[in-house]
Design an enzyme around this catalytic site. Structure first.
Site, PDB file in Angstrom:
ATOM      1  N   HIS A  76       0.803  -1.217   0.000  1.00 10.12           N
ATOM      2  CA  HIS A  76       0.000   0.000   0.000  1.00 10.12           C
ATOM      3  C   HIS A  76       0.833   1.261   0.000  1.00 10.12           C
ATOM      4  O   HIS A  76       0.283   2.361  -0.043  1.00 10.12           O
ATOM      5  CB  HIS A  76      -0.914  -0.002   1.227  1.00 10.12           C
ATOM      6  CG  HIS A  76      -0.178   0.035   2.530  1.00 10.12           C
ATOM      7  ND1 HIS A  76       0.650  -0.980   2.932  1.00 10.12           N
ATOM      8  CD2 HIS A  76      -0.132   0.963   3.513  1.00 10.12           C
ATOM      9  CE1 HIS A  76       1.167  -0.679   4.113  1.00 10.12           C
ATOM     10  NE2 HIS A  76       0.712   0.489   4.490  1.00 10.12           N
ATOM     11  N   CYS A  77       2.166   1.157   0.016  1.00 12.12           N
ATOM     12  CA  CYS A  77       3.000   2.356   0.166  1.00 12.12           C
ATOM     13  C   CYS A  77       3.928   2.617  -1.018  1.00 12.12           C
ATOM     14  O   CYS A  77       3.801   3.619  -1.708  1.00 12.12           O
ATOM     15  CB  CYS A  77       3.834   2.251   1.446  1.00 12.12           C
ATOM     16  SG  CYS A  77       2.873   2.413   2.964  1.00 12.12           S
ATOM     17  N   ILE A  78       4.873   1.727  -1.229  1.00 11.19           N
ATOM     18  CA  ILE A  78       5.958   2.012  -2.174  1.00 11.19           C
ATOM     19  C   ILE A  78       5.472   2.244  -3.605  1.00 11.19           C
ATOM     20  O   ILE A  78       5.992   3.130  -4.287  1.00 11.19           O
ATOM     21  CB  ILE A  78       7.028   0.897  -2.134  1.00 11.19           C
ATOM     22  CG1 ILE A  78       7.548   0.735  -0.710  1.00 11.19           C
ATOM     23  CG2 ILE A  78       8.188   1.244  -3.047  1.00 11.19           C
ATOM     24  CD1 ILE A  78       8.561  -0.365  -0.548  1.00 11.19           C
TER      25      ILE A  78
END
Length: 438
Positions: free
Chosen positions: A271-273
């Site tokens: 969900h981030c990078i």
């Protein structure tokens, strides 16, 4: 009156509301309850609420027994009734912040959550945004929304940003042991948020503003994105040069200073990078600034699934086979090993590309029995058993996620061809002629 909230936080009488009961919100609920608080969990999905009310967990690394205990103790309840947002003394926002199809920030969930809070906002409430976003979101989106009620931040209510640092499957660090960065709109906002989080986290790191905290989270993930892009590009070069990039990385990692190992793969997941860097590149345009380095890393990482498919095609061609009508088994659809989290997993893009090339595709993942439908992909597949007979049935086995449960000696022994994107087969000694790195 001005210290009423701080006193409630200190004596654990503050009621805490957590909005968004997913991979970030639900673990936070656990730690808030463990710290002695009573928590109301809010979610727009009534099915999630129903499961939690019956003591069932829908997240692999959170046992249902833990949820049942929290519900049974009366310390936690879940609801889809956002009209109850006037009840909590503290509201923590843990909603998704995805990208649009044009790689621009999609703040619809933050916006709708803010509007729901606005309708119920009362004095002496603390609102903390944890969702990853661009610098300025807290003060440019939420603060004006809340102050339109006539309440003033730092005087009537309190507002802060504190980025989540959840890492599913990481047994070395828990929420409690990961330092917590906090940026308040005012000193009083920061002090109240710090008072709460000091009860949960071993270390709290206050910074000067919400924008600083927002950019801190983006920097952490941009750092990883850029370095992963570097090794992904080197992997493609090493393939042409006949050099094993994994051996190169392991050798470089023996240097005790000035180097940190990053590893290539079939693309970015989680969900981030894959998402966070684009939040900053979008915001940078407001300042007539082009983030060339970040954008180049994004281009390289986004192109990795196509590169993997090209390597698979080459490997099949060498065996006088084509990808069209080939039978392909994808191993692992979670975005990282030993979790059930499929958010932004490159496996979905790989499966889509395989279908596009006319291949017959199945998958196996011990953590994901059926592919869930998401914003980008609606693929109807169910995990197939990993038997010797099944493995032999496929023209190629594509390793996308190297779960610990996989016996790679067994897989290589029975597969016709193995395309390995994770160096998962590095210790396999028999049948290495079947293995192609990608």
């Amino acid at each position: 009156m001005r210290d009423a909230l701080k006193k409630k936080i200190a004596d654990n009488s503050a009621l805490v509301g957590v909005i968004g009961l997913g991979y970030v919100g639900l673990p936070l609920v656990q730690h808030l309850c463990a710290a002695g608080y009573t928590v109301i969990g809010f979610d727009v999905d009534p099915e999630k609420v129903k499961q939690l009310e019956t003591g069932h967990s829908y997240i692999g690394h959170i046992p249902s027994e833990d949820i049942a205990e929290l519900v049974g103790s009366g310390r936690f309840e879940a609801t889809a009734e956002f009209t109850r947002l006037d009840e909590p003394d503290v509201i923590i926002i843990c909603v998704p912040t995805p990208l649009s199809r044009n790689y621009e920030p999609d703040l619809q969930y933050v916006q709708s959550t803010g509007e729901a809070i606005q309708k119920c906002l009362r004095k002496e409430q603390l609102v903390i945004l944890e969702s990853t976003t661009y610098p300025g979101t807290t003060t440019e989106v939420l603060q004006p929304l809340f102050e339109a009620t006539g309440h003033q931040a730092g005087r009537d209510f309190y507002l802060a940003f504190s980025p989540e640092r959840e890492d599913p499957g990481n047994r070395s660090y828990t929420i409690k042991t990961i330092p917590k960065v906090i940026g308040g709109v005012t000193e009083k906002c920061a002090a109240n948020a710090t008072a709460l989080y000091e009860k949960i986290f071993e270390r709290v790191v206050p910074v000067s503003s919400p924008a600083t905290a927002e950019l801190t989270k983006l920097l952490e993930n941009i750092f990883r994105s850029v370095n992963i892009a570097l090794v992904n590009e080197l992997k493609m070069l090493c393939d042409r040069m006949g050099i094993d990039i994994w051996e190169v990385i392991d050798a470089a990692a023996t240097k005790p200073f000035g180097y940190m190992p990053f590893y290539p793969g079939p693309g970015l997941g989680g969900h981030c990078i894959p998402i966070d860097p684009f939040y900053l590149t979008w915001k940078a345009r407001e300042y007539d600034f082009s983030t060339k380095f970040i954008e180049l890393a994004g281009q390289i990482n986004t192109a990795m699934p196509a590169y993997v498919i090209s390597r698979l095609m080459e490997a099949l061609n060498e065996r006088s086979k084509t990808l069209k009508n080939a039978r392909i088994l994808v191993l692992g659809v979670a975005y990282k090993k030993d979790v059930d989290d499929v958010r932004e997993s490159p496996s979905f893009k790989l499966i889509e590309l395989l279908f596009r090339h006319g291949a017959w595709v199945d998958y196996n993942d011990p953590h994901v029995p059926t592919l869930p439908h998401g914003r980008k992909y609606q693929i109807d597949l169910t995990s197939v058993p990993l038997t010797a007979e099944n493995l032999a049935h496929y023209d190629a086995v594509l390793i996308s996620t190297a779960h610990s449960q996989y016996d790679f000696d067994f897989i290589v022994a029975h597969a016709q061809l193995v395309v390995d994107t994770r160096n998962a087969t590095k210790d396999v000694t028999k049948g290495r002629e079947k293995i192609v790195k990608a």
